[in-house]
Scaffold this motif. Structure first.
Motif, short mmCIF file in Angstrom:
data_model
loop_
_atom_site.label_atom_id
_atom_site.label_comp_id
_atom_site.label_asym_id
_atom_site.label_seq_id
_atom_site.Cartn_x
_atom_site.Cartn_y
_atom_site.Cartn_z
N LEU A 53 0.88 -1.17 0.00
CA LEU A 53 0.00 0.00 0.00
C LEU A 53 0.91 1.22 0.00
O LEU A 53 1.69 1.41 0.93
CB LEU A 53 -0.89 0.01 1.24
N GLU A 54 0.84 2.00 -1.06
CA GLU A 54 1.64 3.22 -1.16
C GLU A 54 0.71 4.42 -0.99
O GLU A 54 -0.36 4.47 -1.60
CB GLU A 54 2.35 3.31 -2.50
N ILE A 55 1.14 5.36 -0.15
CA ILE A 55 0.36 6.58 0.07
C ILE A 55 1.23 7.76 -0.34
O ILE A 55 2.30 7.97 0.22
CB ILE A 55 -0.09 6.72 1.53
N ASN A 56 0.77 8.51 -1.33
CA ASN A 56 1.49 9.68 -1.80
C ASN A 56 0.93 10.94 -1.13
O ASN A 56 -0.25 11.00 -0.79
CB ASN A 56 1.36 9.81 -3.32
N ASN A 57 1.79 11.94 -0.96
CA ASN A 57 1.38 13.22 -0.40
C ASN A 57 0.58 13.00 0.90
O ASN A 57 -0.58 13.39 1.01
CB ASN A 57 0.57 14.01 -1.42
N VAL A 58 1.21 12.36 1.87
CA VAL A 58 0.57 11.97 3.13
C VAL A 58 -0.05 13.19 3.83
O VAL A 58 0.54 14.27 3.87
CB VAL A 58 1.59 11.29 4.06
N GLU A 59 -1.26 12.99 4.33
CA GLU A 59 -2.00 14.04 5.06
C GLU A 59 -2.23 13.60 6.50
O GLU A 59 -2.12 12.42 6.82
CB GLU A 59 -3.34 14.30 4.38
N GLU A 60 -2.57 14.55 7.36
CA GLU A 60 -2.81 14.25 8.77
C GLU A 60 -3.87 13.17 8.94
O GLU A 60 -3.75 12.29 9.79
CB GLU A 60 -3.23 15.52 9.51
N LYS A 61 -4.90 13.18 8.09
CA LYS A 61 -5.99 12.20 8.20
C LYS A 61 -5.53 10.78 7.91
O LYS A 61 -6.24 9.83 8.19
CB LYS A 61 -7.16 12.58 7.30
N ASP A 62 -4.31 10.62 7.34
CA ASP A 62 -3.76 9.29 7.07
C ASP A 62 -3.17 8.63 8.32
O ASP A 62 -2.86 7.44 8.29
CB ASP A 62 -2.69 9.36 5.97
N SER A 63 -3.02 9.37 9.41
CA SER A 63 -2.52 8.79 10.65
C SER A 63 -3.49 7.72 11.14
O SER A 63 -4.69 7.80 10.89
CB SER A 63 -2.41 9.87 11.75
N GLY A 64 -2.95 6.72 11.82
CA GLY A 64 -3.82 5.70 12.39
C GLY A 64 -3.28 4.30 12.18
O GLY A 64 -2.10 4.09 11.90
N SER A 65 -4.19 3.34 12.30
CA SER A 65 -3.85 1.93 12.22
C SER A 65 -4.13 1.40 10.82
O SER A 65 -5.19 1.66 10.25
CB SER A 65 -4.68 1.15 13.24
N TYR A 66 -3.17 0.63 10.28
CA TYR A 66 -3.33 0.00 8.97
C TYR A 66 -3.28 -1.51 9.15
O TYR A 66 -2.48 -2.02 9.94
CB TYR A 66 -2.23 0.46 8.00
N LYS A 67 -4.14 -2.21 8.42
CA LYS A 67 -4.20 -3.66 8.53
C LYS A 67 -4.32 -4.25 7.14
O LYS A 67 -5.04 -3.73 6.29
CB LYS A 67 -5.41 -4.08 9.38
N ILE A 68 -3.60 -5.36 6.93
CA ILE A 68 -3.78 -6.15 5.73
C ILE A 68 -4.42 -7.46 6.17
O ILE A 68 -4.03 -8.03 7.19
CB ILE A 68 -2.47 -6.39 4.96
#
Length: 137
Positions: A53-68
């Motif tokens: 999972l690639e996230i470009n131009n990271v924003e504050e709302k992208d903070s948190g928990s990620y799960k696959i």
């Protein structure tokens, strides 16, 4: 994982599974949908599967928990990671650079440990004296 707002980040996962699993990514327990900033890639070679999972131009709302989450007819598996996005105006960039350097140093030590022919020198310093402690009998 910590990144500065506006940077790119990626989460990667490798699996061994047969048959090939169905894979889903989640952010704060909500399914992630591809958009112009988020790219999900999946590759398979024989029984080895990888997903990123690639996230470009990271924003504050992208903070948190990620799960696959991966599932096939034989069972399921999941893995989680956290992302902290530091806001440019609120975060001292030197601190984040320190965190990144410590991660790189950790990776270098891991590489040395894996290569058993390499030697690792560690300098330790102790402040104080063991004779300052009082023992009562």
């Amino acid at each position: 994982k910590s990144v500065m707002e506006g940077e790119q980040t990626a989460f990667k996962c490798k699996m061994v599974a047969s048959p090939a699993p169905n894979v889903a990514w989640f952010h704060n327990n909500r399914p992630i949908r591809k958009d112009s900033r988020k790219v999900i890639k999946t590759e398979s070679t024989m029984h080895i599967h990888s997903s990123s999972l690639e996230i470009n131009n990271v924003e504050e709302k992208d903070s948190g928990s990620y799960k696959i989450f991966a599932i096939n007819s034989e069972g399921s598996a999941e893995s989680t990671a956290s992302l902290l996005v530091a806001l440019k105006e609120e975060q001292n960039e030197n601190y984040l650079n320190f965190v990144k350097r410590s991660v790189m140093a950790h990776q270098s030590v891991d590489t040395l440990v894996k290569n058993r022919n390499a030697r690792l020198k560690v300098d330790l310093r102790h402040v104080g004296s063991p004779f300052e402690k009082k023992f009562e009998f």
